[in-house]
Design an enzyme around this catalytic site. Structure first.
Site, PDB file in Angstrom:
ATOM      1  N   GLY A  38       0.822  -1.198   0.000  1.00 26.04           N
ATOM      2  CA  GLY A  38       0.000   0.000   0.000  1.00 26.04           C
ATOM      3  C   GLY A  38       0.855   1.246   0.000  1.00 26.04           C
ATOM      4  N   GLY A  39       0.170   2.376   0.210  1.00 28.20           N
ATOM      5  CA  GLY A  39       0.885   3.644   0.171  1.00 28.20           C
ATOM      6  C   GLY A  39       1.938   3.778   1.252  1.00 28.20           C
ATOM      7  N   MET A  40       1.744   3.081   2.372  1.00 29.94           N
ATOM      8  CA  MET A  40       2.698   3.183   3.465  1.00 29.94           C
ATOM      9  C   MET A  40       3.851   2.188   3.339  1.00 29.94           C
ATOM     10  SD  MET A  40       1.961   5.583   5.594  1.00 29.94           S
ATOM     11  CE  MET A  40       0.598   6.669   6.009  1.00 29.94           C
TER      12      MET A  40
ATOM     13  N   LYS B 122       6.368  -5.013   8.763  1.00 31.27           N
ATOM     14  CA  LYS B 122       5.999  -3.894   7.906  1.00 31.27           C
ATOM     15  C   LYS B 122       7.246  -3.110   7.523  1.00 31.27           C
ATOM     16  CE  LYS B 122       3.016   0.139   7.516  1.00 31.27           C
ATOM     17  NZ  LYS B 122       1.919   0.909   8.119  1.00 31.27           N
TER      18      LYS B 122
ATOM     19  N   ASP C 249      -6.958   7.210  10.996  1.00 29.73           N
ATOM     20  CA  ASP C 249      -7.181   6.568   9.698  1.00 29.73           C
ATOM     21  C   ASP C 249      -8.004   5.288   9.868  1.00 29.73           C
ATOM     22  OD1 ASP C 249      -7.005   6.609   6.941  1.00 29.73           O
ATOM     23  OD2 ASP C 249      -5.121   5.494   6.866  1.00 29.73           O
TER      24      ASP C 249
END
Length: 631
Positions: free
Chosen positions: A14-16, A34, A132
């Site tokens: 994803g974006g992160m 992550k 979020d």
């Protein structure tokens, strides 16, 4: 990265950044790691800001410690990057479920929401704001508990500032109006009420199947968040006042977390008299109280009236909320039709009681009427009455679903068998003749009239619907792989290139293999049982079909076989009916709805399938969408 952890495969992107499945070699356990961003992916200043954000995410999660918040085991900083080592949860998020199933029933939405809210309250109690909250950030443990994750933009007292002034933080669709201020405007500070707005949007999307505030560009989405009224809800039922309270634009007037939890407890029926949350099967958190009640607002089958319409009984009575026919004695066709036409009077009293008690909601899809097809219009039904029994095609070699117990006496057992018995009983048949069918012959057997119905892990596909009709779906599955435990080189479907994968000719997994594992060598057999024997003998490397079917075989050979847990499709099982027999299809739809409404579906799943697949995340009560066709 620290040599303690071995990266195994990518779980999500994803974006992160990227999330990896990994093994902790020191403690010999599976974890998720992550990686915030790729090395050299941006200029040093920006990369430093993102590293700071990653460090802050780890700090935010570590200080919470709650069963509904993902746990952080370790944080590693290496070469200007931060790696966050977390517990491994199922990588399929609530957003993935909504992509597959469009929306969830009210009962499931309430139970998932209750768990997320409890996690969110723990987040706030630790002085953290998530900022979020959205379906993408709700995942599930193997015991079906929802967990809140991805604290990449979280803030807490003492946290270093990462975002620039006027930078919009969060996802526009879920951003509260107080934070959705255009550049140059006066933006308010985030508060716990801001997270509650995002939580309310998540509930709305989960139960309605769409986000409430949308637009072609982020700017227009933010404008809708600030200015547009909340769109009318079709399916929310008793969740409606809760969602409306959370989506009040003034944060000071927004519903509190304590009140929201109180309402969710009531809707989910989490009380001592109904039991707690339980894991039940293929789709989501189990139903409290064994089936009926909390499922009602959306189920078993369609939209429900909002809480403000409780006085309108017709908004609460579902077309498929049927009274069970007598268990003793045969029923002629006219008697069955009379039952179907006269249930309304019996239901009205029940609905009035449900309104008073605030439970027992049902979907509204129209009253029964004289237009309901008569079973006497079904040639299949008339022939079955004449011969004195219902002929049902089933599989003989699928443990848990449908298998022969005694070949001489032709006795069968399993989830599909019990569903078939319930349908036959509803149609007024005491006697059933089960006939073994294989995958390739099912359409032919129905067309020829050898069987009246087929209940045999029969996946509904557009191609099959050209030849037969379906009632249902009554169950869900997903294609996966069964391999030998000693095949350590096979850890995912990407490892099956050039390997022999066995499946059944003319089955839906054939197309799945062609699309998702095109380099595998496909080996066709007439049954999955024969595929499994080939796998045990070592003549093939894997067996591919629906995970429920594979789980049954795994239970028989637990020491030798394992499921890869690399699901890549969604299968819907329906009951096959001769093409064009609308009267029989309508009656079978009614029968399935009765099974669901009475809680029998839940009971049968727990009895036959849950023991085979205890790790299955998020059991789902079927939504009988095939029964909508023609209505």
């Amino acid at each position: 990265m620290d040599r303690r952890y071995e990266l195994q495969r990518e779980l999500g992107r994803g974006g992160m950044g990227v999330v990896w499945e990994a093994r902790d070699t020191r403690l010999n356990r599976q974890v998720a790691i992550k990686e915030l961003l790729f090395r050299n992916a941006m200029d040093p200043e920006t990369q430093a800001q993102w590293v700071q954000r990653a460090r802050r995410e780890a700090q935010a999660i570590a200080r919470i410690g709650h069963e509904h918040v993902v746990s952080v085991h370790d944080v590693i900083e290496s070469d200007g990057q931060v790696w966050i080592v977390m517990e491994q949860v199922n990588p399929r998020s609530l957003a993935d479920l909504l992509r597959d199933h469009e929306r969830l029933p009210v009962g499931d939405t309430a139970r998932i929401g209750l768990q997320v809210l409890r996690g969110l309250r723990a987040v706030h109690a630790a002085g953290v704001l998530h900022r979020d909250v959205k379906p993408h950030n709700v995942l599930f443990r193997k015991d079906a508990r929802a967990v809140l994750m991805d604290f990449g933009i979280a803030t807490f007292e003492g946290a270093a500032q990462v975002t620039r002034r006027h930078e919009t933080v969060g996802t526009p669709q879920y951003l509260p109006p107080e934070l959705a201020t255009p550049w140059g405007g006066q933006q308010r500070s985030a508060t716990p009420a801001s997270d509650l707005w995002s939580f309310g949007v998540t509930l709305y999307e989960t139960v309605e199947g769409r986000a409430p505030f949308r637009g072609p560009t982020p700017f227009e989405v933010l404008e809708a968040v600030r200015e547009s009224a909340l769109p009318e809800m079709q399916y929310a039922g008793p969740l409606r006042p809760l969602i409306e309270g959370l989506l009040v634009k003034d944060p000071e007037q927004r519903m509190t977390a304590a009140r929201a939890e109180e309402l969710l407890q009531h809707i989910a029926q989490e009380t001592p008299s109904h039991g707690g949350l339980s894991h039940q099967g293929p789709y989501g958190p189990g139903r409290a109280g064994g089936g009926q009640g909390a499922d009602g607002p959306d189920g078993p089958h369609g939209p429900a009236g909002g809480a403000g319409e409780q006085g309108n009984a017709t908004r609460l009575v579902g077309r498929f909320s049927r009274l069970r026919p007598p268990r003793s004695g045969g029923v002629d066709g006219d008697g069955a039709d009379r039952r179907r036409r006269t249930r309304r009077s019996a239901l009205v009293g029940g609905v009035a009681l449900a309104v008073l008690l605030g439970v027992g909601w049902y979907a509204m899809d129209g009253w029964d009427s004289e237009d309901t097809p008569s079973l006497q219009d079904s040639a299949t039904y008339r022939e079955a009455r004449k011969r004195g029994y219902l002929a049902i095609g089933v599989k003989s070699d699928q443990p848990g679903l449908s298998e022969v117990v005694n070949e001489e006496k032709e006795t069968y057992r399993g989830f599909d068998i019990e569903i078939a018995k319930a349908v036959a009983e509803y149609l007024g048949f005491e006697k059933i003749q089960f006939q073994t069918v294989n995958t390739a012959s099912r359409e032919y057997r129905l067309r020829k009239g050898d069987v009246d119905l087929i209940v045999a892990s029969y996946s509904i596909t557009p191609e099959r619907k050209e030849q037969v009709d379906f009632a249902g779906p009554y169950n869900y599955a997903g294609q996966d792989f069964l391999v030998r435990k000693d095949a350590e080189e096979i850890d995912g479907r990407e490892d099956l290139d050039g390997k022999k994968v066995c499946t059944v000719d003319k089955s839906t997994p054939v197309a799945g293999l062609k699309e998702y594992v095109p380099k595998a060598i496909r080996t066709m057999r007439s049954s999955y049982g024969k595929c499994v024997q080939d796998l045990l003998a070592g003549t093939v490397d894997a067996v591919s079909t629906d995970d429920i079917i594979l789980a049954g075989y795994r239970s028989q050979y637990d020491k030798e076989l394992k499921i890869l847990d690399d699901q890549f499709s969604t299968e819907e099982y329906g009951i096959g009916i001769a093409k064009g027999d609308e009267a029989l299809k309508s009656a079978v739809c009614d029968a399935l709805a009765q099974v669901i409404a009475d809680g029998d579906w839940t009971r049968l799943y727990r009895e036959h399938l849950e023991p085979l697949f205890p790790e299955r995340v998020i059991p789902r009560t079927p939504t009988l969408k095939e029964c909508d066709e023609g209505q």
